[in-house]
Structures are given as C-alpha cells and as structure tokens.
Design a protein around this motif. Structure first.
Motif, short mmCIF file in Angstrom:
data_model
loop_
_atom_site.label_atom_id
_atom_site.label_comp_id
_atom_site.label_asym_id
_atom_site.label_seq_id
_atom_site.Cartn_x
_atom_site.Cartn_y
_atom_site.Cartn_z
N ASN A 1 0.87 -1.16 0.00
CA ASN A 1 0.00 0.00 0.00
C ASN A 1 0.92 1.22 0.00
OD1 ASN A 1 -2.68 1.25 0.32
ND2 ASN A 1 -1.85 1.95 2.26
N ALA A 2 0.78 2.09 -0.98
CA ALA A 2 1.67 3.25 -1.11
C ALA A 2 0.83 4.52 -1.19
CB ALA A 2 2.53 3.11 -2.35
N GLN A 3 1.43 5.63 -0.76
CA GLN A 3 0.74 6.91 -0.81
C GLN A 3 1.67 8.01 -1.29
OE1 GLN A 3 -1.97 7.98 2.31
NE2 GLN A 3 -2.12 5.88 3.04
N GLY A 4 1.10 9.02 -1.93
CA GLY A 4 1.85 10.20 -2.33
C GLY A 4 2.90 9.97 -3.39
N SER B 1 -10.43 -7.74 -5.95
CA SER B 1 -11.55 -6.94 -5.47
C SER B 1 -11.00 -5.93 -4.46
CB SER B 1 -12.60 -7.83 -4.80
OG SER B 1 -13.64 -7.03 -4.27
N LEU B 2 -11.27 -4.64 -4.70
CA LEU B 2 -10.83 -3.57 -3.81
C LEU B 2 -12.07 -2.82 -3.34
CD1 LEU B 2 -8.10 -2.09 -6.17
CD2 LEU B 2 -7.73 -3.73 -4.35
N ARG B 3 -12.18 -2.64 -2.04
CA ARG B 3 -13.32 -1.91 -1.49
C ARG B 3 -12.79 -0.78 -0.61
NH1 ARG B 3 -18.34 -4.80 1.30
NH2 ARG B 3 -18.64 -5.26 -0.89
N PHE B 4 -13.18 0.46 -0.93
CA PHE B 4 -12.79 1.62 -0.13
C PHE B 4 -13.94 1.98 0.80
CE2 PHE B 4 -12.81 6.30 0.42
CZ PHE B 4 -11.71 6.38 1.26
N TYR C 1 -9.93 -2.41 1.53
CA TYR C 1 -9.93 -3.85 1.79
C TYR C 1 -9.72 -4.56 0.46
CZ TYR C 1 -11.86 -2.25 6.17
OH TYR C 1 -12.04 -1.60 7.36
N TYR C 2 -8.83 -5.54 0.45
CA TYR C 2 -8.46 -6.24 -0.78
C TYR C 2 -8.74 -7.72 -0.64
CZ TYR C 2 -4.97 -2.47 -0.32
OH TYR C 2 -4.33 -1.29 -0.10
N THR C 3 -9.16 -8.33 -1.72
CA THR C 3 -9.22 -9.79 -1.81
C THR C 3 -8.71 -10.17 -3.19
OG1 THR C 3 -11.12 -9.93 -0.33
CG2 THR C 3 -10.66 -11.85 -1.70
N LEU C 4 -7.73 -11.08 -3.22
CA LEU C 4 -7.20 -11.60 -4.48
C LEU C 4 -7.49 -13.09 -4.51
CD1 LEU C 4 -5.31 -9.08 -3.62
CD2 LEU C 4 -3.85 -9.93 -5.42
N THR C 5 -7.99 -13.58 -5.64
CA THR C 5 -8.31 -14.99 -5.81
C THR C 5 -7.65 -15.52 -7.07
OG1 THR C 5 -10.46 -14.63 -4.75
CG2 THR C 5 -10.18 -16.69 -6.00
N ASP C 6 -6.80 -16.52 -6.92
CA ASP C 6 -6.16 -17.18 -8.05
C ASP C 6 -7.22 -18.03 -8.75
OD1 ASP C 6 -4.80 -19.22 -9.63
OD2 ASP C 6 -2.96 -18.70 -8.55
N THR C 7 -7.48 -17.77 -10.04
CA THR C 7 -8.54 -18.47 -10.75
C THR C 7 -8.16 -19.89 -11.18
OG1 THR C 7 -7.90 -17.57 -12.89
CG2 THR C 7 -9.51 -16.30 -11.60
N SER D 1 -6.48 -12.01 1.54
CA SER D 1 -7.21 -10.80 1.92
C SER D 1 -6.33 -9.94 2.80
CB SER D 1 -8.49 -11.18 2.69
OG SER D 1 -9.37 -11.88 1.85
N TRP D 2 -6.53 -8.62 2.69
CA TRP D 2 -5.69 -7.67 3.41
C TRP D 2 -6.43 -6.36 3.50
CZ3 TRP D 2 -1.37 -4.28 1.14
CH2 TRP D 2 -0.44 -3.92 2.12
N SER D 3 -6.05 -5.52 4.43
CA SER D 3 -6.60 -4.17 4.49
C SER D 3 -5.47 -3.21 4.84
CB SER D 3 -7.72 -4.07 5.53
OG SER D 3 -7.22 -4.30 6.82
N ALA D 4 -5.65 -1.95 4.45
CA ALA D 4 -4.63 -0.94 4.72
C ALA D 4 -5.30 0.42 4.81
CB ALA D 4 -3.59 -0.92 3.60
#
Length: 181
Positions: free
Chosen positions: A120-123, A150-153, A161-167, A174-177
C-alpha cells in the motif's frame, strides 16, 4: 456501494512513456508488452469518483511468468490529471504521482517481494525494501495465472480492503490498509 460502470472507450484515457501505449483488444487491457523494457503506462477513468462514499472495484490481473515489475492500481487527484504517469521499473508507473494512494502488485522475482508481494503506497512513494511488501501467499501473481482482484474503499474507516483470488488454484489472499484520501 457506488458502482463504476465499465463505460465505453471514451470513458478511459491512456498515457505512456513512449516505449509502449496501453491497448484494449477484445475487452482486455494490455499495459505492457513482453520484450519492451523500461515501460511505464497508465489508464485513467475520465470521470472523477467521489471518495466521500464507499466504492468497490473489481478486475482480473494476469501477469506473465518471469515478468517484471508489476502493476499499481492508483486513485489519484494529481495536478497532471489524466496525463499523470509514474516511473519505470520498480516505480511500476506510480512513483512520483502526487495526491494519490496505490496498491502495488510486485511480480519481479529479483525485487524486494521475491516476485509475489503487495504494498500500500501513498503520495507517489514506492518502498523498495522487503519490509514494504506483504507476501500474497498462497496466491501466486507471478506465475501467469489470472487473479481476480476486489478492492473496497470505506471512507468511514479510511481503509481499503483487498481480496485476491487465483482463478487456477482458487487460493485467496485478503488484506486491508489505511488510505488517506
């Protein structure tokens, strides 16, 4: 949640550093091309999205096995607007974009994440040490598998909030920042 429509080709604007320009073929966005190094490209949605309300973004990412360096999903309010473009290589087209927050997916095996990390990066600042990246294990983004992202702000919590699913393997991460937008 607000939903951003896919829109038409006119809804998106692309910019590149001259080595390669983003293309859309059969609904697939290509940001870089194998064999063309030192490339930075960006594609921006042309209508601003309000960050005062929650929203969700979903896309499928497919890197290439043995690729470099990765991608950044960026929310920005840079003075450069639709012409904003960050640095090449480990800058993943993001470094230097002010007034922004990004989720960086690193696929470069020789990089700080070992080829499978998220930051997660900023600026416009991209951290270059291993401590800046979290492992995406058990999801493997550098193997060429398609990965649903999937990214949810949520502005109430100033968080993404992030969720990555390998198809292929159906492994999930899942992670949040924090996200100071």
């Amino acid at each position: 949640l607000n939903s951003v429509p896919a829109g038409t080709a006119d809804s998106w604007g692309g910019v590149g550093n001259g080595n390669f320009m983003p293309t859309v073929t059969n609904g697939v966005l290509t940001l870089t091309k194998s064999g063309i190094g030192d490339t930075a490209t960006a594609v921006w949605y042309s209508s601003p999205i309000s960050v005062s309300n929650p929203f969700e973004v979903n896309f499928t990412y497919q890197g290439q096995a043995n690729g470099a360096d990765g991608i950044a999903f960026v929310l920005q309010n840079s003075p450069l607007g639709l012409q904003a473009l960050g640095g090449v290589c480990s800058g993943v087209g993001y470094s230097g974009i002010t007034n922004s927050v990004a989720i960086i997916l690193d696929i470069y095996a020789g990089g700080p994440s070992g080829g499978n990390g998220i930051q997660n990066a900023q600026g416009g600042s991209v951290g270059s040490s291993t401590s800046n990246y979290a492992s995406l294990s058990p999801v493997e983004i550098g193997e060429g598998h398609a990965v649903d992202v999937s990214l949810r702000f949520v502005p109430l919590y100033s968080a993404i909030y992030y969720t990555l699913t390998d198809t292929v393997t159906w492994a999930t991460f899942s992670w949040s920042a924090g996200a100071d937008l």
